[in-house]
Design a protein around this motif. Structure first.
Motif, mmCIF file in Angstrom:
data_model
loop_
_atom_site.group_PDB
_atom_site.id
_atom_site.type_symbol
_atom_site.label_atom_id
_atom_site.label_comp_id
_atom_site.label_asym_id
_atom_site.label_seq_id
_atom_site.Cartn_x
_atom_site.Cartn_y
_atom_site.Cartn_z
ATOM 1 N N ARG A 171 29.247 42.660 43.346
ATOM 2 C CA ARG A 171 28.424 43.357 42.351
ATOM 3 C C ARG A 171 27.040 42.702 42.351
ATOM 4 N NH1 ARG A 171 32.055 43.704 36.970
ATOM 5 N NH2 ARG A 171 32.238 41.474 37.400
ATOM 6 N N PRO A 172 26.145 43.190 43.188
ATOM 7 C CA PRO A 172 24.839 42.543 43.350
ATOM 8 C C PRO A 172 23.931 42.634 42.127
ATOM 9 C CG PRO A 172 25.356 43.979 45.218
ATOM 10 C CD PRO A 172 26.330 44.297 44.137
ATOM 11 N N HIS A 173 24.362 43.348 41.083
ATOM 12 C CA HIS A 173 23.554 43.453 39.866
ATOM 13 C C HIS A 173 24.016 42.489 38.784
ATOM 14 C CE1 HIS A 173 27.065 45.934 39.248
ATOM 15 N NE2 HIS A 173 26.798 46.033 37.955
ATOM 16 N N ARG A 174 25.015 41.652 39.062
ATOM 17 C CA ARG A 174 25.518 40.683 38.094
ATOM 18 C C ARG A 174 25.592 39.300 38.757
ATOM 19 N NH1 ARG A 174 28.011 43.263 33.617
ATOM 20 N NH2 ARG A 174 29.128 41.345 33.110
ATOM 21 N N ALA A 175 25.411 38.260 37.959
ATOM 22 C CA ALA A 175 25.486 36.889 38.454
ATOM 23 C C ALA A 175 26.738 36.223 37.909
ATOM 24 C CB ALA A 175 24.238 36.103 38.033
ATOM 25 N N ILE A 176 27.436 35.501 38.777
ATOM 26 C CA ILE A 176 28.722 34.892 38.438
ATOM 27 C C ILE A 176 28.505 33.442 38.011
ATOM 28 C CG2 ILE A 176 31.016 34.305 39.289
ATOM 29 C CD1 ILE A 176 30.426 36.472 41.529
ATOM 30 N N THR A 177 29.060 33.077 36.866
ATOM 31 C CA THR A 177 28.994 31.706 36.371
ATOM 32 C C THR A 177 30.386 31.082 36.417
ATOM 33 O OG1 THR A 177 27.186 32.259 34.853
ATOM 34 C CG2 THR A 177 28.404 30.230 34.417
ATOM 35 N N PRO A 178 30.606 30.010 37.190
ATOM 36 C CA PRO A 178 31.882 29.283 37.120
ATOM 37 C C PRO A 178 31.937 28.481 35.818
ATOM 38 C CG PRO A 178 30.727 28.868 39.203
ATOM 39 C CD PRO A 178 29.744 29.493 38.257
ATOM 40 N N VAL A 179 32.945 28.740 35.000
ATOM 41 C CA VAL A 179 33.101 28.066 33.716
ATOM 42 C C VAL A 179 34.412 27.279 33.743
ATOM 43 C CG1 VAL A 179 33.285 28.347 31.215
ATOM 44 C CG2 VAL A 179 31.842 29.906 32.541
ATOM 45 N N VAL A 180 34.302 25.954 33.738
ATOM 46 C CA VAL A 180 35.474 25.087 33.691
ATOM 47 C C VAL A 180 35.783 24.805 32.227
ATOM 48 C CG1 VAL A 180 36.472 22.865 34.360
ATOM 49 C CG2 VAL A 180 34.879 24.047 35.907
ATOM 50 N N VAL A 181 36.980 25.175 31.783
ATOM 51 C CA VAL A 181 37.407 24.957 30.402
ATOM 52 C C VAL A 181 38.467 23.861 30.406
ATOM 53 C CG1 VAL A 181 38.402 25.995 28.334
ATOM 54 C CG2 VAL A 181 36.935 27.362 29.829
ATOM 55 N N GLN A 182 38.176 22.771 29.699
ATOM 56 C CA GLN A 182 39.096 21.642 29.604
ATOM 57 C C GLN A 182 39.582 21.524 28.166
ATOM 58 O OE1 GLN A 182 36.574 18.427 30.918
ATOM 59 N NE2 GLN A 182 36.975 18.818 33.090
#
Length: 267
Positions: A171-182
């Motif tokens: 989806r080139p119109h959205r940016a992916i954020t890796p979210v690490v939840v601890q």
């Protein structure tokens, strides 16, 4: 022509137009139309109500501006020949609501891949002139905080909160954020909303054409405590062949993000 490989997906690469020629870009639900003339550029855009009404990504020469759109004009003694679109993250944090409940047991952690729509900076090149910044999608406003007096104005969005990176769609119109939840508390952590501080994150492109941001780590210590957080730098493990496109909009002041993450795990 619809993009089919990583080179085609890179809609942020410069395009050079001859005098009296037009170009159009379809990026998700957003369509941008430009026309270059000897002493001016014209710019118009429109958004589709759903992505299904537009190709996910395409760019091509166009015959003219759509007659129903009102174009804006930018005047020059001699118009620059090159145009460049650049993805940037939104100017306020994005509060995303998970489409399914997410629970993290005590002493466990997980990585969620959460995407948010980007904005497009439309600029001419050599020298660079910023014409407009256009949000690809219209997001509604929302207040995020423990009360109406404490918190901040954000944008609202929804997310699948995928945990398998291999299941991420292109989806080139959205940016992916890796979210690490601890979850370092002694209670089950139930997650329904996350405030992503996108103004403080940089944007990258990956080899497959997706857009990524810097990762975030959130550490939950207990029901009555704030969530600790930190931002990192995108690694090759997250996104192969990642290349920086846009730096973060802002550098956070000390403690400025604590407010954004207060009540992050509220139902």
């Amino acid at each position: 022509m619809t993009a089919k490989n990583s080179a085609d997906n890179a809609w942020w690469l410069p395009v050079e137009l001859a005098t009296d020629s037009c170009w159009s870009f379809n990026i998700g639900p957003l369509s941008i139309y430009v026309k270059r003339q000897a002493q001016q550029w014209q710019l118009a855009y429109e958004r589709a109500s759903t992505i299904g009404e537009r190709e996910l990504l395409s760019s091509s020469a166009a015959l003219c501006m759509p007659p129903q759109l009102k174009a804006e004009r930018y005047m020059f003694r001699q118009s620059p020949a090159a145009l460049c679109l650049k993805p940037v993250l939104m100017d306020r944090p994005v509060v995303v609501k998970t489409l399914q409940p997410v629970h993290v047991p005590p002493a466990e952690q997980t990585t969620l891949y959460i995407s948010s729509p980007v904005s497009v900076r439309v600029s001419l090149q050599q020298p660079e002139y910023l014409l407009q910044e256009i949000a690809i999608a219209r997001l509604s406003d929302t207040w995020f905080g423990p009360s109406t007096q404490v918190g901040e104005l954000c944008y609202a969005d929804k997310t699948h909160a995928r945990y398998n990176k291999n299941e991420l769609p292109l989806r080139p119109h959205r940016a992916i954020t890796p979210v690490v939840v601890q979850n370092t508390s002694k209670q089950m952590l139930s997650l329904s909303k996350i405030s992503i501080p996108v103004p403080y994150l940089a944007v990258y492109s990956s080899a497959d054409g997706n857009l990524w941001t810097d990762p975030i780590t959130l550490q939950h210590e207990g029901a009555n405590s704030l969530a600790r957080f930190k931002t990192g730098t995108l690694s090759a493990a997250d996104a192969s062949g990642a290349t920086l496109i846009s730096p973060a909009r802002a550098v956070p002041e000390k403690h400025s993000l604590i407010r954004a993450f207060t009540n992050i795990f509220a139902e």
